[in-house]
Scaffold this active site. Structure first.
Site, mmCIF file in Angstrom:
data_model
loop_
_atom_site.group_PDB
_atom_site.id
_atom_site.type_symbol
_atom_site.label_atom_id
_atom_site.label_comp_id
_atom_site.label_asym_id
_atom_site.label_seq_id
_atom_site.Cartn_x
_atom_site.Cartn_y
_atom_site.Cartn_z
ATOM 1 N N ASP A 41 0.797 -1.240 0.000
ATOM 2 C CA ASP A 41 0.000 0.000 0.000
ATOM 3 C C ASP A 41 0.826 1.285 0.000
ATOM 4 O OD1 ASP A 41 -2.231 -1.514 -0.040
ATOM 5 O OD2 ASP A 41 -2.800 -1.182 2.052
ATOM 6 N N HIS A 245 28.871 2.742 -4.690
ATOM 7 C CA HIS A 245 27.429 3.037 -4.632
ATOM 8 C C HIS A 245 26.894 2.933 -3.205
ATOM 9 C CE1 HIS A 245 27.087 1.982 -9.169
ATOM 10 N NE2 HIS A 245 27.552 3.194 -8.969
ATOM 11 N N ASP A 262 28.386 12.320 -2.567
ATOM 12 C CA ASP A 262 28.006 12.414 -3.977
ATOM 13 C C ASP A 262 26.512 12.693 -3.992
ATOM 14 O OD1 ASP A 262 27.341 12.023 -6.634
ATOM 15 O OD2 ASP A 262 28.598 10.238 -6.880
ATOM 16 N N ASP A 273 24.988 16.719 -10.301
ATOM 17 C CA ASP A 273 25.701 15.507 -9.872
ATOM 18 C C ASP A 273 27.095 15.929 -9.415
ATOM 19 O OD1 ASP A 273 26.683 12.993 -9.459
ATOM 20 O OD2 ASP A 273 26.720 12.403 -11.576
ATOM 21 N N HIS A 352 36.450 3.163 -12.032
ATOM 22 C CA HIS A 352 35.315 3.625 -12.841
ATOM 23 C C HIS A 352 35.814 4.585 -13.908
ATOM 24 C CE1 HIS A 352 35.406 7.512 -10.741
ATOM 25 N NE2 HIS A 352 35.451 6.855 -9.583
ATOM 26 N N HIS A 356 30.244 10.804 -17.336
ATOM 27 C CA HIS A 356 29.098 10.356 -18.125
ATOM 28 C C HIS A 356 28.332 11.590 -18.567
ATOM 29 C CE1 HIS A 356 26.848 11.250 -14.427
ATOM 30 N NE2 HIS A 356 27.820 10.624 -13.782
ATOM 31 N N HIS A 363 22.707 9.576 -15.200
ATOM 32 C CA HIS A 363 23.529 8.951 -16.250
ATOM 33 C C HIS A 363 22.717 9.136 -17.517
ATOM 34 C CE1 HIS A 363 25.689 6.207 -13.133
ATOM 35 N NE2 HIS A 363 26.018 7.470 -13.025
ATOM 36 N N GLU A 386 34.798 13.265 -13.043
ATOM 37 C CA GLU A 386 34.797 12.751 -11.681
ATOM 38 C C GLU A 386 35.840 11.679 -11.415
ATOM 39 O OE1 GLU A 386 31.340 10.272 -10.746
ATOM 40 O OE2 GLU A 386 30.434 10.864 -12.643
ATOM 41 N N TYR A 390 40.514 5.105 -4.630
ATOM 42 C CA TYR A 390 39.893 4.375 -3.520
ATOM 43 C C TYR A 390 40.878 3.308 -3.045
ATOM 44 C CZ TYR A 390 36.232 6.555 -6.257
ATOM 45 O OH TYR A 390 35.501 7.470 -6.985
ATOM 46 N N GLU A 410 33.884 15.557 -8.194
ATOM 47 C CA GLU A 410 33.035 15.504 -9.387
ATOM 48 C C GLU A 410 32.378 16.851 -9.663
ATOM 49 O OE1 GLU A 410 29.537 12.953 -8.999
ATOM 50 O OE2 GLU A 410 29.377 12.859 -11.187
HETATM 51 N N1 GLY Z 1 26.040 9.957 -8.773
HETATM 52 C C1 GLY Z 1 26.296 8.976 -9.731
HETATM 53 C C2 GLY Z 1 27.525 9.230 -10.461
HETATM 54 O O1 GLY Z 1 28.309 10.069 -10.056
HETATM 55 O O2 GLY Z 1 27.768 8.684 -11.485
HETATM 56 MN MN MN Z 2 28.437 11.220 -11.852
HETATM 57 MN MN MN Z 3 27.921 11.595 -8.698
#
Ligand code: GLY
Ligand code: MN
Ligand code: MN
Length: 445
Positions: A41, A245, A262, A273, A352, A356, A363, A386, A390, A410
């Site tokens: 619900d 993430h 982030d 972002d 990474h 993007h 994204h 970005e 790490y 970023e």
């Molecule tokens: N916040 C997602 C990224 O930075 O790609």
């Molecule tokens: Mn990003």
């Molecule tokens: Mn981000």
């Protein structure tokens, strides 16, 4: 329902541009989003599908847009929820078909529960159906049903389309290039998001929980007209900053650690972002500072590299080179820089990509390669830059003093005629700026 501040003409122009690109005799179908259940619900807050919103500015659930270039009875047809006083008492105002025609500049509109009757009639005689094939099983099934309905009337003279065409490449290429009006909204989203990071730096102190710092960010978004973030905010103290993430945001922040945030707001369907990483107690340790300055140097050089004609991948490759070189200089990697890049050894610390596309989706849509080649940057594109490093808390291959440090910086960059405009510049990022800002906030507490 809140309406977009963009003029209706902007949405009409988008529909016209898309229609001009459909194959001859084509019809396009663009479904909106539906409500989704979170638990019994309880529903998630409604968020319209970006493709659908881009073309309509209409943000009610269960709507479908049909584009029929050249149709004399109207080229743009919307199906939406009908007015229903009983349902509106429970769930709120519905625009209804008449209101949709009146307020959204569409040629025709019908209740969505008539779609199965009307769509076969609209499809009849069209050469192709363009839609996002395979992205929604329910839609695939409905298109099949509509086609079947047209075919079943062949003896009465109905003519079914002979091809299905993927709509996404046409529509997403349009969304990749932002108009002046869109850039205006993205500048504002960048500014509000950046200020939220300033607030987080000012409010941060040891003992605060990550979700409490997240609340400072959400508070700033809401108080500046953005109800929700563009994506789940990441607030990771210490080694949590190494989880790319991390959205649980449940731990207490500790003196001596960095915190990686982030977070970006969503302003009228456009995303900010931004990532900033700063010390919980306002002072970078020597190791944190060395890694931080390496990431910052890299990020600034990459932003500097953004300009029309530069290939998407060139900027990423620059980040890989600079970070790998820096890691060798600091003793976290050993060996020849080119070899470490070729073998992918740097990925232990930088796993990474540099960024993007950014727009209505965080994204955002749009191809990164065209005909097999990385595409050149062009004015009107918006991208993130970005880079990050790490160092896993479990990395036995580095001295303990480096372990558990996670850093990403970023920003959002608009490609202009001559270079890049940083839309998120209002969030400080040099060590000195951050330490000063945090010291000042501590003094005034
Ligand atoms: N916040 C997602 C990224 O930075 O790609
Ligand atoms: Mn990003
Ligand atoms: Mn981000």
């Amino acid at each position: 329902m809140m309406k977009s501040s963009l003029p209706l003409g902007e949405f009409a122009a988008r529909r016209a541009r898309l229609m001009a690109q459909l194959p001859a005799g084509g019809l396009a179908i663009v479904p909106g989003a539906s409500m989704r259940h979170r638990n019994r619900d309880v529903e998630y807050p409604f968020r319209q599908d970006s493709d659908f919103y881009y073309l309509t500015g209409f943000n009610e659930p269960d709507a479908v847009l049909v584009l029929l270039p050249g149709r004399s009875d109207g080229e743009t047809v919307l199906f939406c929820q009908g007015r229903d006083p009983e349902m509106e008492i429970w769930n709120g105002y519905r625009t209804g078909p008449e209101g949709a025609m009146q307020h959204y500049g569409l040629d025709a509109a019908h209740p969505v529960d008539e779609i199965d009757k009307r769509l076969p009639e609209l499809i009849d005689g069209r050469r192709s159906i363009c839609y996002s094939i395979g992205s929604d099983e329910a839609l695939d099934n409905r298109v099949r049903q509509w086609l079947k309905a047209v075919r079943s009337r062949a003896r009465q003279g109905a003519v079914a389309p002979t091809e299905l065409v993927m709509l996404d490449p046409l529509l997403h290429e349009l969304r990749l290039f932002k108009s002046e009006a869109e850039i205006g909204l993205m500048r504002e989203a960048g500014r509000i998001s950046a200020q939220a990071h300033v607030r987080a730096m000012q409010q941060c102190r040891p003992g605060l929980f990550e979700y409490q710092l997240e609340a400072e960010i959400s508070h700033h978004f809401a108080m500046n007209g953005c109800h929700l973030p563009a994506y789940s905010s990441i607030v990771g103290g210490g080694a949590n900053g190494c989880i790319l993430h991390y959205t649980e945001n449940r731990d207490a922040l500790c003196a001596g650690d960095l915190v990686l945030i982030d977070a970006g707001c969503e302003l009228e369907y456009y995303a900010g972002d931004i990532t900033r990483t700063f010390p919980v107690d306002g002072h970078f340790s020597p190791e944190q500072k060395q890694l931080y300055e390496l990431v910052l140097r890299t990020q600034l050089a990459c932003i500097e590299r953004v300009k029309p004609g530069v290939l998407w991948n060139e900027v990423h490759d620059l980040s890989v080179h600079m970070l790998t070189e820096g890691l060798v200089a600091l003793g976290l990697l050993e060996g020849d820089v080119d070899t470490l890049i070729e073998t992918g050894a740097y990925r232990e610390f930088y796993m990474h990509r540099l960024g993007h596309w950014l727009g209505m989706d965080v994204h955002d849509v749009g191809d990164y390669r065209v005909e097999g080649e990385w595409r050149p940057l062009q004015p009107g594109m918006v991208m993130t830059v970005e880079p990050g490093l790490y160092v896993s808390p479990h990395n036995e291959g580095v001295e303990p003093r480096w372990r558990g440090i996670g850093i990403r910086i970023e920003d959002d960059v608009l490609v202009t005629e001559t270079g890049g405009e940083v839309l998120s510049a209002a969030a400080p990022k040099s060590v000195a700026e951050i330490e000063q800002l945090m010291a000042k906030a501590r003094q005034s507490r």
